[in-house]
Scaffold this motif. Structure first.
Motif, mmCIF file in Angstrom:
data_model
loop_
_atom_site.group_PDB
_atom_site.id
_atom_site.type_symbol
_atom_site.label_atom_id
_atom_site.label_comp_id
_atom_site.label_asym_id
_atom_site.label_seq_id
_atom_site.Cartn_x
_atom_site.Cartn_y
_atom_site.Cartn_z
ATOM 1 N N ALA A 468 0.861 -1.185 0.000
ATOM 2 C CA ALA A 468 0.000 0.000 0.000
ATOM 3 C C ALA A 468 0.892 1.228 0.000
ATOM 4 O O ALA A 468 1.251 1.740 1.058
ATOM 5 C CB ALA A 468 -0.943 -0.005 1.196
ATOM 6 N N GLY A 469 1.286 1.667 -1.184
ATOM 7 C CA GLY A 469 2.152 2.836 -1.262
ATOM 8 C C GLY A 469 3.579 2.504 -0.883
ATOM 9 O O GLY A 469 4.181 1.548 -1.381
ATOM 10 N N LEU A 518 -4.157 2.257 -0.139
ATOM 11 C CA LEU A 518 -5.304 1.346 -0.101
ATOM 12 C C LEU A 518 -6.478 1.848 -0.931
ATOM 13 O O LEU A 518 -7.509 1.170 -0.990
ATOM 14 C CB LEU A 518 -5.758 1.138 1.346
ATOM 15 C CG LEU A 518 -4.774 0.404 2.255
ATOM 16 C CD1 LEU A 518 -5.295 0.375 3.677
ATOM 17 C CD2 LEU A 518 -4.530 -1.015 1.756
ATOM 18 N N GLY A 519 -6.342 3.031 -1.547
ATOM 19 C CA GLY A 519 -7.399 3.530 -2.419
ATOM 20 C C GLY A 519 -8.207 4.675 -1.858
ATOM 21 O O GLY A 519 -9.250 5.009 -2.409
ATOM 22 N N THR A 638 -11.483 9.906 2.306
ATOM 23 C CA THR A 638 -12.665 9.555 1.513
ATOM 24 C C THR A 638 -12.273 8.483 0.522
ATOM 25 O O THR A 638 -11.127 8.430 0.059
ATOM 26 C CB THR A 638 -13.219 10.780 0.769
ATOM 27 O OG1 THR A 638 -12.172 11.354 -0.032
ATOM 28 C CG2 THR A 638 -13.746 11.824 1.749
ATOM 29 N N TRP A 639 -13.240 7.617 0.201
ATOM 30 C CA TRP A 639 -12.964 6.516 -0.727
ATOM 31 C C TRP A 639 -12.850 7.040 -2.150
ATOM 32 O O TRP A 639 -13.635 7.877 -2.576
ATOM 33 C CB TRP A 639 -14.079 5.481 -0.622
ATOM 34 C CG TRP A 639 -13.921 4.318 -1.555
ATOM 35 C CD1 TRP A 639 -14.715 3.978 -2.599
ATOM 36 C CD2 TRP A 639 -12.894 3.344 -1.499
ATOM 37 N NE1 TRP A 639 -14.258 2.862 -3.210
ATOM 38 C CE2 TRP A 639 -13.127 2.438 -2.551
ATOM 39 C CE3 TRP A 639 -11.794 3.150 -0.667
ATOM 40 C CZ2 TRP A 639 -12.304 1.348 -2.795
ATOM 41 C CZ3 TRP A 639 -10.978 2.066 -0.901
ATOM 42 C CH2 TRP A 639 -11.227 1.178 -1.955
ATOM 43 N N ALA A 640 -11.843 6.587 -2.875
ATOM 44 C CA ALA A 640 -11.613 7.006 -4.259
ATOM 45 C C ALA A 640 -11.774 5.788 -5.153
ATOM 46 O O ALA A 640 -10.799 5.076 -5.421
ATOM 47 C CB ALA A 640 -10.216 7.618 -4.410
ATOM 48 N N ARG A 647 -11.833 -3.570 -6.799
ATOM 49 C CA ARG A 647 -11.217 -4.133 -5.600
ATOM 50 C C ARG A 647 -12.191 -4.062 -4.430
ATOM 51 O O ARG A 647 -13.130 -3.258 -4.417
ATOM 52 C CB ARG A 647 -9.935 -3.365 -5.239
ATOM 53 C CG ARG A 647 -8.905 -3.339 -6.338
ATOM 54 C CD ARG A 647 -8.354 -4.720 -6.611
ATOM 55 N NE ARG A 647 -7.335 -4.716 -7.622
ATOM 56 C CZ ARG A 647 -6.028 -4.596 -7.361
ATOM 57 N NH1 ARG A 647 -5.626 -4.461 -6.125
ATOM 58 N NH2 ARG A 647 -5.148 -4.633 -8.344
ATOM 59 N N GLY A 648 -11.907 -4.863 -3.415
ATOM 60 C CA GLY A 648 -12.684 -4.789 -2.193
ATOM 61 C C GLY A 648 -12.493 -3.447 -1.533
ATOM 62 O O GLY A 648 -11.401 -2.888 -1.537
ATOM 63 N N ARG A 649 -13.532 -2.855 -0.952
ATOM 64 C CA ARG A 649 -13.426 -1.520 -0.374
ATOM 65 C C ARG A 649 -14.376 -1.392 0.801
ATOM 66 O O ARG A 649 -15.393 -2.076 0.878
ATOM 67 C CB ARG A 649 -13.763 -0.460 -1.424
ATOM 68 C CG ARG A 649 -15.168 -0.633 -2.008
ATOM 69 C CD ARG A 649 -15.386 0.271 -3.208
ATOM 70 N NE ARG A 649 -16.698 0.086 -3.792
ATOM 71 C CZ ARG A 649 -17.092 0.696 -4.897
ATOM 72 N NH1 ARG A 649 -16.270 1.523 -5.511
ATOM 73 N NH2 ARG A 649 -18.304 0.492 -5.381
ATOM 74 N N PRO A 650 -14.058 -0.501 1.716
ATOM 75 C CA PRO A 650 -14.985 -0.243 2.826
ATOM 76 C C PRO A 650 -16.271 0.379 2.311
ATOM 77 O O PRO A 650 -16.291 1.049 1.284
ATOM 78 C CB PRO A 650 -14.195 0.723 3.720
ATOM 79 C CG PRO A 650 -12.767 0.556 3.298
ATOM 80 C CD PRO A 650 -12.814 0.219 1.845
#
Length: 698
Positions: A468-469, A518-519, A638-640, A647-650
């Motif tokens: 992750a980065g 993580l996005g 914020t989710w991007a 991908r899986g995301r919150p």
């Protein structure tokens, strides 16, 4: 012969055979009797030099004893007693005793009694007159000998001379600064010994070859000896080293000698190879190990390596055995190594093997188990998103019985995240991929590690991490972080809490970079720091994702008629996420217990301050007086979705459609909000489908 078995007598080298009477005497234990023992009087008298000499020459009337011949110390004493100055100094008991101690200095040089006596006279004079040997004189003697040039005879003489001064330096009270001279004389002796050894090797290296050639020409069996360190000597000549089951020839030999040395060594080592193979075959497993590059070690000796086999979980073995050792030795070594690695995989990867061999699995569950075995127990969820969606509740339950966890980012078996399975998994995966250089496992116990460019795809997943980065985070801790984020408003933005930083062990800036990897989009800002009121809010229990799920209103979940036992949470746009299904519910409670090492939480570094919304207390006195208020940095996440497509995301707007503050209202404003493209609804109308892994509650 051995013990009670009759045998024959033999000889070594070019010695003649034993005579029959000699052999018979040995077998009957008949030896020439000893009639006399040499003896010298130990009760010495130190009244004068003459009295001391007479006590040393005293005889005995015992039938079994005879006086020993004059030794070097007695000869030196008689020689020094003829010197008038020495006699004048040795006028009392202590002086005579000192003279006797000086005469006992060994004659290492062996030149002549007169020259040795001259040296002893000078030493005795210095000790009697000054109590110490003159510093300048001993320094000159040692410096003159500290030279390593010259032939063998010259170096031998210097070595003998320096040993005399080494002996003198060891006598207490004879020299000033005893520790200095003891170290100095020993260092000179070591340098001369090394120089003499080199000269001897240079002169007699051809002799070694000639000896071995002669023995080979005689068509007789050569005698080899192997030391504990692996050094090999044939007929007393050093020829190389035995490294495991491979012979390493002496590199100092010339090309002409190399062929002779190898022929002689391998001819003599044949029985040693067989004995060593038997010992290796009976060695316990703890004596054998594999390296992170796929090598197989017996102690500190390389004896083979792992190669790709028909099954990734059953690699083949290549043994390191010289051809001259024979096929029988090579096969025995190979069988032992294969037994070792098969037992190692069976013990370390036991949960995965049980999943593979479970005959009760069928259909999609069987196929998914096969995918897990191919991935060595770890698969990024994005690679099997559709397969996970197709699994019904019974199939998932059967897979969970084997410890499988359906995480939001990764499908994995927590028991295989321990250091030992991780180390073995990386080796097996590297072999199956045909890599030339195998990646090494991260140090155990670390939650995050720096990412490295240029690693093969899948390296971090096989290591139990997710990149992750700039850093990679351990996948079990990532799932815990995902559980904490799931209740946050990922569309409207949320801030990190202390628990998020605690499980990652990062500062706020480092955590922001991790979230971007993580996005998420991290927006940095500053605001006036508000001091928290001394209330009990910090002591309030934090609601776990599982507890939140239990207390959620069933009315907030939309049940899919095709999968009545499952529910999935709403994305920020209001659409059902097909990838992140039941990670918020059943997997939280079904996760097998991890070890303390796997559950270790790295503390938050100093300076990692978290901005929290609190009730503002009374105005700070410093601010009231006009001073600048204290500022703090905060991040809004914020989710991007564009950066993490597919991908899986919150999920946004809280768990199961709740708003960020847990008000219990649907994200889109109720049933009406899910139609007609209204806020919270699916674009273009249509029904939003959600799934839940647990049965519907009454």
């Amino acid at each position: 012969g051995r013990h009670k078995n009759d045998g024959t007598f033999g000889v070594t080298g070019e010695a003649e055979p034993l005579h029959e009477e000699v052999a018979a005497a040995i077998t009957e234990h008949r030896f020439r009797p000893v009639k006399k023992l040499q003896w010298r009087n130990a009760d010495l008298r130190f009244g004068s030099v003459d009295v001391l000499i007479r006590s040393l020459e005293q005889r005995t009337d015992h039938d079994w004893l005879t006086r020993v011949r004059d030794s070097d110390d007695l000869i030196a004493l008689k020689t020094l007693s003829t010197d008038a100055e020495v006699r004048a100094r040795a006028s009392d008991g202590p002086s005579v005793r000192l003279l006797w101690d000086v005469c006992r200095i060994p004659d290492f040089r062996g030149i002549s009694p007169t020259e040795h006596a001259a040296l002893l006279t000078r030493i005795y004079s210095d000790l009697h007159q000054h109590g110490r040997i003159a510093f300048d004189w001993i320094a000159a003697q040692v410096t003159r000998l500290d030279r390593t040039e010259g032939d063998i005879d010259t170096l031998s003489k210097r070595l003998a001379y320096i040993r005399t001064w080494t002996y003198v330096a060891q006598r207490k009270g004879w020299v000033a600064d005893e520790s200095h001279w003891r170290d100095e004389t020993r260092a000179v002796e070591d340098r001369l010994s090394d120089a003499l050894h080199g000269a001897l090797m240079q002169r007699f290296v051809d002799r070694r070859t000639s000896v071995l050639l002669r023995r080979l020409g005689q068509k007789e069996a050569l005698v080899a000896e192997v030391t504990d360190t692996g050094e090999v000597t044939v007929e007393g000549q050093y020829v190389g080293r035995l490294d495991g089951f491979r012979f390493r020839q002496d590199e100092s030999a010339s090309p002409e000698q190399a062929k002779t040395l190898r022929s002689a060594a391998l001819a003599a080592l044949a029985p040693h190879f067989s004995l060593r193979a038997d010992r290796f075959y009976n060695a316990p497993d703890p004596e054998i190990d594999f390296t992170e590059q796929g090598g197989l070690m017996w102690g500190d000796k390389a004896v083979g390596k792992l190669t790709a086999g028909p099954d990734p979980l059953k690699p083949e073995v290549q043994a390191f055995v010289d051809e001259e050792a024979g096929t029988e030795v090579a096969e025995k070594v190979k069988r032992r190594l294969q037994h070792f690695i098969d037992r190692k995989i069976a013990a370390t990867m036991e949960p995965l093997l049980k999943l593979r061999d479970d005959e009760e699995l069928s259909g999609l569950a069987k196929g998914f188990a096969y995918r897990m075995v191919e991935g060595f127990g770890i698969i990024p969820r994005s690679e099997v998103a559709q397969d996970v969606k197709a699994l019904d509740q019974d199939a998932r339950g059967a897979l969970r019985k084997h410890g499988l966890r359906f995480g939001q980012f990764t499908i994995f078996m927590p028991l295989l995240l321990k250091p030992a399975p991780t180390r073995l998994r990386l080796v097996l995966w590297s072999i199956s991929k045909g890599l030339d250089e195998f990646p090494e496992a991260p140090p155990p116990g670390l939650v995050t590690v720096p990412t490295i460019d240029g690693l093969p795809d899948g390296t971090y997943a096989m290591s139990g991490y997710r990149a992750a980065g700039e850093r990679a985070i351990r996948i079990d801790m990532l799932e815990r972080l995902a559980d904490m984020i799931r209740d946050k408003d990922s569309r409207g933005g949320f801030e990190a809490n202390p628990d998020m930083l605690s499980i990652t062990g990062m500062t706020l800036d480092q955590f922001a970079k991790l979230m971007e990897g993580l996005g998420y989009k991290a927006e940095k800002g500053e605001r006036e720091k508000v001091k928290a009121a001394p209330d009990a809010s910090r002591q309030a229990p934090v609601e776990t994702p599982a507890e939140a799920l239990e207390e959620a209103n069933p009315a907030d979940v939309v049940i899919d008629p095709e999968h009545p036992g499952e529910a999935v949470e709403m994305s920020p746009e209001g659409a059902a996420d097909p990838v992140a299904d039941e990670a918020a519910s059943a997997d939280v409670t079904a996760t097998p217990e991890l070890s303390q090492e796997d559950q270790a939480i790295t503390p938050v570094p100093e300076g990692a301050e978290i901005a929290a919304e609190t009730t503002a207390p009374d105005a700070d006195p410093a601010t009231a007086e006009g001073e600048a208020p204290e500022m703090e940095v905060f991040y809004t996440f914020t989710w991007a979705p564009a950066r993490r497509e597919g991908r899986g995301r919150p999920q946004g707007q809280g768990r199961r459609g709740q708003d960020a503050k847990g008000g219990g209202k649907p994200a889109g404003g109720g049933k009406k909000g899910r139609k007609g493209g209204k806020p919270g609804g699916k674009p273009g109308g249509g029904k939003a489908e959600t799934f839940e892994a647990r049965p519907p509650r009454k």
